[in-house]
Design a protein around this motif. Sequence first.
Motif, short mmCIF file in Angstrom:
data_model
loop_
_atom_site.label_atom_id
_atom_site.label_comp_id
_atom_site.label_asym_id
_atom_site.label_seq_id
_atom_site.Cartn_x
_atom_site.Cartn_y
_atom_site.Cartn_z
N THR A 1 0.92 -1.13 -0.10
CA THR A 1 -0.04 -0.18 0.07
C THR A 1 0.75 1.19 0.19
N VAL B 1 -10.14 0.07 6.27
CA VAL B 1 -9.08 -1.20 6.89
C VAL B 1 -9.62 -2.47 7.01
N ASP C 1 4.49 -0.80 3.04
CA ASP C 1 3.91 0.45 3.01
C ASP C 1 5.04 1.51 2.42
N ILE D 1 1.36 7.42 5.59
CA ILE D 1 0.31 6.87 6.48
C ILE D 1 -0.50 7.83 7.11
N GLU E 1 -3.40 4.61 13.34
CA GLU E 1 -3.13 3.91 11.73
C GLU E 1 -1.89 2.90 12.24
N MET F 1 -1.93 -1.14 11.37
CA MET F 1 -0.91 -2.02 10.67
C MET F 1 -0.37 -2.90 11.30
N TYR G 1 2.17 -5.88 9.03
CA TYR G 1 2.84 -4.95 8.17
C TYR G 1 4.21 -5.44 8.53
N ALA H 1 7.73 -0.33 6.55
CA ALA H 1 7.16 1.01 6.02
C ALA H 1 8.20 1.81 5.56
#
Length: 305
Positions: free
Chosen positions: A41, A64, A85, A89, A104, A108, A113, A116
Amino acid sequence: MQRRTFLKRVSTASSLMALGALPAEAFYGAEELTRITIMHTNDMHSRIEPFPMDGTRYEGRGGVARRAAMITNIRKEAEHSLLLDAGDIFQGTPYFNLFGGEVEFKIMSKMGYDAATFGNHDFDGGIDGFERQMPYANFPFVISNYDFRNTILNEKTKEYLIFEKGGVKIGLTGVGIELKGMVPKSLYKETQYLDPIKNANRVAKMLKKELDCDYVICLSHLGFKYDEDKVSDHDLAAQSRDIDMIIGGHTHTFLDAPVVVKNKRKKPVIINQAGWAGIVLGRLDLVFERNKKNKCVTCQNQLIG
Ligand SMILES: [Zn+2]
């Protein structure tokens, strides 16, 4: 570029497979292959809920909960996977204004995740604000061209990460956009912006040559491509030597299929971006031959949702 053209260009197997007619498994025994599914993402912009049903372009899309369900389903059938990611964000809904990024990062983390990188809007709560939210993120932040030495983020980010999946070593690095002129200095403070191409190349070379990685992915918040003279993912790809894939952000670019750019060695670099706001989930399936130097055989893109 059409999906068919894309497959043709990146595939190193027979022409039948290049046309997408048959999966890679048709050419090799399943035990000789390792499949790694990259989900990604970018520019989520604090879109926790789907867009409201107000007659606008993206009404009812994103959110989400839906994405988490998709990711769970993909993981069920994927042999190995990574969830990444490419930044931004933060900022875009009251969730950020009220909670500063905590929501957030917590979501995540729950989605699993793996890493990022930084977008310009991730400084919107100030570099101190970002640091305050970091305990809610159970995943690392990777970036090679922001020097945080004189800031509160000193030694709190990674220049690279290595993931071992089914005998394949995947190296990951990241690059961010120039902050000057885009973010007030009072927010990013003493963060020094370094040349993204030079630094991504430096780290990618180290990952391939010294750390023995089979494949290198660069998360990028530079932006897909510009008419003006501004460094983009296209430039990074064309001027790279050891990067195999760029997962981009910032320009909110929706692609039907990834784009392939030849690097300095005339080898293909795959660039993908997944729009913004979690409207789609980027997906790339990499198939590596086992016992054959783990070469990437084919990559397919699928934008979902
Ligand atoms: Zn951005």
